[in-house]
Design an enzyme around this catalytic site. Structure first.
Site, PDB file in Angstrom:
ATOM      1  N   GLU A   1       2.907  -1.375  -2.431  1.00  0.00           N
ATOM      2  CA  GLU A   1       2.422  -1.540  -1.174  1.00  0.00           C
ATOM      3  C   GLU A   1       0.888  -2.291  -1.609  1.00  0.00           C
ATOM      4  O   GLU A   1       0.250  -1.362  -2.073  1.00  0.00           O
ATOM      5  CB  GLU A   1       2.242  -0.417  -0.287  1.00  0.00           C
ATOM      6  CG  GLU A   1       3.609  -0.181   0.545  1.00  0.00           C
ATOM      7  CD  GLU A   1       3.231   0.674   1.655  1.00  0.00           C
ATOM      8  OE1 GLU A   1       4.197   0.844   2.531  1.00  0.00           O
ATOM      9  OE2 GLU A   1       2.372   1.593   1.637  1.00  0.00           O
ATOM     10  N   CYS A   2       0.567  -3.459  -1.185  1.00  0.00           N
ATOM     11  CA  CYS A   2      -0.771  -4.037  -1.223  1.00  0.00           C
ATOM     12  C   CYS A   2      -1.290  -3.902  -2.778  1.00  0.00           C
ATOM     13  O   CYS A   2      -0.764  -4.485  -3.521  1.00  0.00           O
ATOM     14  CB  CYS A   2      -1.724  -3.150  -0.109  1.00  0.00           C
ATOM     15  SG  CYS A   2      -3.071  -4.139   0.198  1.00  0.00           S
ATOM     16  N   GLY A   3      -2.119  -2.849  -3.041  1.00  0.00           N
ATOM     17  CA  GLY A   3      -2.695  -2.764  -4.200  1.00  0.00           C
ATOM     18  C   GLY A   3      -1.436  -2.555  -5.316  1.00  0.00           C
ATOM     19  O   GLY A   3      -1.424  -3.242  -6.359  1.00  0.00           O
TER      20      GLY A   3
ATOM     21  N   SER B   1       5.284  -5.571  -0.991  1.00  0.00           N
ATOM     22  CA  SER B   1       4.371  -6.771  -0.132  1.00  0.00           C
ATOM     23  C   SER B   1       3.024  -6.262   0.169  1.00  0.00           C
ATOM     24  O   SER B   1       2.374  -5.258  -0.293  1.00  0.00           O
ATOM     25  CB  SER B   1       5.208  -6.863   1.067  1.00  0.00           C
ATOM     26  OG  SER B   1       4.950  -5.768   2.209  1.00  0.00           O
TER      27      SER B   1
END
Length: 417
Positions: free
Chosen positions: A313-315, A409
């Site tokens: 997720e993200c990072g 994502s």
């Protein structure tokens, strides 16, 4: 249950007041726990440090009222810190505002007002909030950033019959350092205990602690907190350190309650991902540690050789890509498991709630989530993971990537839709 600390606008000092109250009440021997309105990863860890109890996010946009009620009940009274202004939520109708939590949980609100640049004008401001929605019960105000005893007298005189729970003087020493995604994380502050003690001393000296303590209702019987989805796997390895700290406690507890086993490891310490069915890389600040991560061959090697599902997720998503370019323009090789390149050399804000739907991967189905980052995507090639829409239901470009056993994502999943 107890009360909600909200404000007319962001920047009113809610976090400092909340932390000071949590710490001061704990020092009095009063059990109290904090909660945070909305999708915030930073403030909850400060709450936990202040009072010693886990802090959950309560999100009135992403969660059902039943879910919020089940998370908020328990044996320890609750103090909720709002986000933004009391009635500020997502478009088009403001859903997810802190006021929604007050209505759902039937809790009184204490309005924290930054009074630093006003005197008599505090009265119509407070009265307007009190009268705006009868279903939101504002019990009184907490005056913050008060300039002097004379200033306090002017404010109290203007407010007349509005209960004032405290008048906290201006104190620049309690301003918290920040970075592009918000405050510096709790675990990154070596002076954390001293900071919390100072906030507690300030609040205790200038607030009606007896009145606030009296608002802490007796414990309520817990409501069963049943997740609406099975865990994404039975054995889950979760990255957890200063680079990967943004995981939601309520989701981790859902997985535990459903019988999943959770193991934690530190990519920054170059620990290999444990043997598991799913390796979960949550968000955080990998861009601040990209040089260390690219050199941590044990960690990266464990991702490249595993047959387990991997989700970022993200990072965590950026870490699964080919390269991450930091704010100085230096490119760092990442895991190379997704055809993805991201950059912080040119910052661009991506912010908002997201409706998400995945046809495959460990988080298949419909979810509510949010996006908050400044990274620019230079390359993203392959099958997309999520169909996405914004809070108003307007379709967005597909989010994320999925390649064999690897997916991720920029979206942070909050709860099942």
């Amino acid at each position: 249950m107890s009360f909600v600390l909200a404000a007319p606008a962001s920047g009113s000092g809610k976090t400092t007041v909340t932390l000071g109250l949590l710490r001061a009440l704990t020092q009095r021997g009063i059990a109290v726990r904090g909660a945070k309105s909305g999708p915030d990863y930073i403030d909850p860890r400060f709450h936990e440090a202040a009072c010693g109890h886990p802090c959950l996010n309560l999100d009135a946009w992403a969660m059902t009222p039943q879910r919020i009620q089940s998370l908020s009940t328990g044996s320890v009274p609750l103090m909720i810190e709002g986000a933004m202004g009391l009635f500020d939520g997502a478009p088009p109708d403001g859903k997810g505002a802190c006021a929604d939590l007050a209505r759902i949980l039937d809790l009184p609100v204490i309005l924290v007002i930054d009074a630093g640049k006003m005197a008599g004008s505090v009265a119509p401001l407070a009265q307007g909030f009190i009268a705006h929605d009868p279903a939101v019960r504002i019990a009184g105000v907490m005056l913050n950033n008060v300039g002097s005893p004379r200033h306090e007298t002017m404010l109290r005189r203007a407010l007349r019959d509005v209960p004032v729970f405290g008048a906290i003087p201006r104190n620049a020493a309690l301003t918290q350092p920040s970075r592009h995604l918000g405050l510096v994380q709790a675990q990154e502050r070596p002076d954390l205990a001293a900071y919390l003690d100072a906030a507690a001393a300030l609040v205790a000296a200038h607030c009606d602690m007896d009145a606030l303590q009296a608002m802490l209702h007796p414990p309520t019987a817990p409501i069963a907190n049943k997740a609406t989805r099975p865990p994404p796997a039975q054995r889950i390895a979760i990255a957890q350190d200063a680079a990967f700290a943004f995981s939601y406690p309520h989701l981790l507890q859902d997985w535990r309650d459903a019988g999943a086993s959770l193991q934690f490891f530190s990519p920054l310490a170059d620990e290999a991902a444990p043997d598991a069915d799913l390796i979960y890389l949550p968000g955080g600040y990998p861009e601040l540690h990209a040089g260390r991560l690219t050199a941590n061959t044990r960690f990266l090697g464990s991702l490249r050789t595993t047959t387990a599902q991997i989700y970022g997720e993200c990072g965590g998503y950026m870490t699964l890509g080919d390269a991450l370019i930091d704010a100085d323009g230096t490119a760092h090789q990442m895991a190379g498991l997704l055809a993805l390149e991201t950059s912080f050399a040119t910052r661009k804000l991506h912010l908002g709630y997201r409706h998400l739907h995945a046809a495959s991967g460990p988080f298949d189905g419909a979810w509510n989530g949010h996006e908050f980052h400044y990274a620019t995507t230079l390359k993203a090639e392959g099958a997309p993971l999520f169909k996405a829409a914004d809070a108003e239901g307007t379709a967005l470009p597909a989010m994320g990537l999925i390649q064999n056993n690897v997916s991720g994502s920029f979206a942070h999943i909050i709860d099942a839709a």
